[in-house]
Design an enzyme around this catalytic site. Structure first.
Site, PDB file in Angstrom:
ATOM      1  CG  ASN A  11      -1.991  -1.134   1.030  1.00 10.71           C
ATOM      2  OD1 ASN A  11      -2.601  -1.314  -0.012  1.00 10.71           O
ATOM      3  ND2 ASN A  11      -2.114  -1.924   2.076  1.00 10.71           N
ATOM      4  CG  ASN A  72       7.127   1.846   5.709  1.00 11.82           C
ATOM      5  OD1 ASN A  72       6.426   0.978   6.214  1.00 11.82           O
ATOM      6  ND2 ASN A  72       6.754   3.106   5.635  1.00 11.82           N
TER       7      ASN A  72
END
Length: 141
Positions: A11, A72
């Site tokens: 995402n 991340n």
């Protein structure tokens, strides 16, 4: 020339449109261009995938050549033993980053499976978390 690999998980390709109140309104591509300008002496490579196995493959592929990994892992932070194992299997040090302060969000975001395999964790500073991670990796060389 130092070589830093930035890896973004699921995402994060939606930055700029996904929940701007949490993640801001800038795209990662725009921010990446700024990082590369700010660190002309550093080769900053970038990879993003929504698929856990592809992230593992990227870590394994770059983890012996890069001077550091900025990861991340998005939602996989809270679920992926595989990413933890991948980080532990390579020699490049890693810094876990999050754009938001995960400790002020839902309870399930308070636990990271990858932190134990990372040199450190930076969260809550928006996209600047990536710059702080690069600074930490460069200072440790």
């Amino acid at each position: 020339m130092a070589k830093i690999q930035i890896i973004n998980g699921p995402n994060l390709n939606m930055l700029g449109v996904r929940e701007p109140s949490v993640y801001g309104s800038r795209t990662f591509d725009d921010y990446l261009a700024e990082l590369r300008q700010h660190y002309p002496e550093v080769q900053i490579d970038y990879y993003q995938s929504n698929h856990e196995g592809d992230l593992v493959d990227c870590i394994q592929s770059c983890g012996f050549d890069a001077d550091g990994i900025v990861l991340n892992a998005g939602a996989y932070t809270h679920t992926s033993v595989a990413l933890c194992d991948a980080l532990r299997s390579v020699s490049a040090p890693a810094v876990e980053v999050h754009i938001s302060n995960v400790h002020t969000r839902e309870d399930f975001r308070h636990h990271s499976y990858i932190s134990a395999a990372c040199r450190g964790v930076i969260c809550g500073f928006g996209l600047d978390s990536y710059r702080l991670a690069i600074e930490a990796l460069l200072a440790a060389q």
